[in-house]
Motif scaffolding. Sequence first.
Motif, mmCIF file in Angstrom:
data_model
loop_
_atom_site.group_PDB
_atom_site.id
_atom_site.type_symbol
_atom_site.label_atom_id
_atom_site.label_comp_id
_atom_site.label_asym_id
_atom_site.label_seq_id
_atom_site.Cartn_x
_atom_site.Cartn_y
_atom_site.Cartn_z
ATOM 1 N N CYS A 24 61.466 -65.380 43.042
ATOM 2 C CA CYS A 24 61.627 -64.358 44.065
ATOM 3 C C CYS A 24 62.062 -64.975 45.397
ATOM 4 O O CYS A 24 63.009 -64.499 46.042
ATOM 5 N N LEU A 38 63.668 -53.859 47.034
ATOM 6 C CA LEU A 38 62.577 -54.305 46.175
ATOM 7 C C LEU A 38 62.927 -54.098 44.707
ATOM 8 O O LEU A 38 62.569 -54.918 43.851
ATOM 9 N N LYS A 49 58.231 -53.718 40.212
ATOM 10 C CA LYS A 49 58.116 -53.831 41.670
ATOM 11 C C LYS A 49 56.678 -53.642 42.125
ATOM 12 O O LYS A 49 56.276 -54.193 43.159
ATOM 13 N N TYR A 50 55.896 -52.890 41.373
ATOM 14 C CA TYR A 50 54.485 -52.719 41.744
ATOM 15 C C TYR A 50 53.770 -54.071 41.674
ATOM 16 O O TYR A 50 53.073 -54.465 42.606
ATOM 17 N N HIS A 53 55.049 -56.524 44.429
ATOM 18 C CA HIS A 53 54.504 -56.202 45.753
ATOM 19 C C HIS A 53 53.041 -56.590 45.851
ATOM 20 O O HIS A 53 52.611 -57.206 46.829
ATOM 21 N N ARG A 54 52.246 -56.269 44.827
ATOM 22 C CA ARG A 54 50.810 -56.511 44.875
ATOM 23 C C ARG A 54 50.486 -58.005 44.943
ATOM 24 O O ARG A 54 49.652 -58.436 45.734
ATOM 25 N N LYS A 57 51.600 -59.522 48.388
ATOM 26 C CA LYS A 57 50.753 -59.050 49.490
ATOM 27 C C LYS A 57 49.346 -59.640 49.385
ATOM 28 O O LYS A 57 48.738 -60.033 50.393
ATOM 29 N N ALA A 63 53.662 -57.880 53.178
ATOM 30 C CA ALA A 63 54.466 -57.168 52.192
ATOM 31 C C ALA A 63 55.760 -57.929 51.953
ATOM 32 O O ALA A 63 56.348 -58.494 52.887
ATOM 33 N N ILE A 64 56.217 -57.933 50.713
ATOM 34 C CA ILE A 64 57.355 -58.779 50.370
ATOM 35 C C ILE A 64 58.617 -58.387 51.133
ATOM 36 O O ILE A 64 59.377 -59.244 51.590
ATOM 37 N N MET A 65 58.850 -57.076 51.336
ATOM 38 C CA MET A 65 60.058 -56.684 52.050
ATOM 39 C C MET A 65 59.932 -56.934 53.549
ATOM 40 O O MET A 65 60.938 -57.093 54.236
ATOM 41 N N ASP A 66 58.706 -56.997 54.074
ATOM 42 C CA ASP A 66 58.508 -57.439 55.463
ATOM 43 C C ASP A 66 58.878 -58.915 55.583
ATOM 44 O O ASP A 66 59.476 -59.341 56.586
#
Length: 312
Positions: A24, A38, A49-50, A53-54, A57, A63-66
């Motif tokens: 990633c 995402l 994607k769930y 992300h989990r 984070k 958060a990955i997109m942050d």
Amino acid sequence: MNRYCFFDLRYKIVINTKETISTCIDFVEKNISNRFTLDDLALYTGVSKYYLHRIFKSLTGQAIMDYVQSRKLTSSINELVNTNMRIIDIAMEYGFDHEQSYIRAFRKKFGYTPLKVKSEQLSLQIQEKFNINDIMSVQNSVTFKPFYIFKQKFNLVGKKYKIQSRSGDNAANTHGKEFFYNHKNSIANPVNPDIYFGYTDWSNYEDGYVSYIPSVQVPDLGNIPEGMTGISIPAHKYVVFRFVGFFRPDDIKGRQVGRVLVHLYRRWITNSGFKSAAPFEFEYIDTSLSNDNYCELDIYQPIKDREKVFDS
């Protein structure tokens, strides 16, 4: 505890957690100037994607997109201060839809507008590439840098077991499952029946055994079922290591937890400004998270500041 935990149910295959995160991060760096979502990351890594992300984070607090946006903004500083590119062109270069979107994101991240950074000598706290070596891999699970919690005095009720040092890898796990499935419901008024505590008292370790209490938190110790024990844990500051992976909570092994504890003591506590504050630790598992095929284990170790030694 849910039967499957952190595996991709679309394919029923176990996935290497650390490798997934590494893949990633590499994708983000290779596509830093491209626009992606995402969903694109999930497709590339082969993990929903769930889950993606989990796990990101839970390990990093971000958060990955942050993280993706922070990396884009950090990378854009090079063009901002070292080239004559217009701000609108830099915004487009890094996948922002509009110049104002870039400016707003930049100011939110760094506290200054791109123009101010371009024209003045300022210091910024930037987002460097996530260092995969900060992750410790344990079989199909990982742990990351610790975080810190202050927890007020609280009470636990559970069944107390003496575990000999040579009892094998699964002794605590066996007792934990027995308690969770067969005895937990006999405890009246638990604070949260979904939260499992695995309390370990190391006081008698030199004598060849530890005491293990699979338990739940209760508001007071006024109603302890027969055959169980209650303990009151004073207020403490804790270092917490989060242990995340592709495993069922039922399948957590003492060897896995032990490796995290070795990491905690040898690699962290001995090189930190803290020391152990009491001869116990506890495992904390929110079993409600496994309803979504995700699970995590937090290991709490009470700590206190090392005494400062001053030169005379």
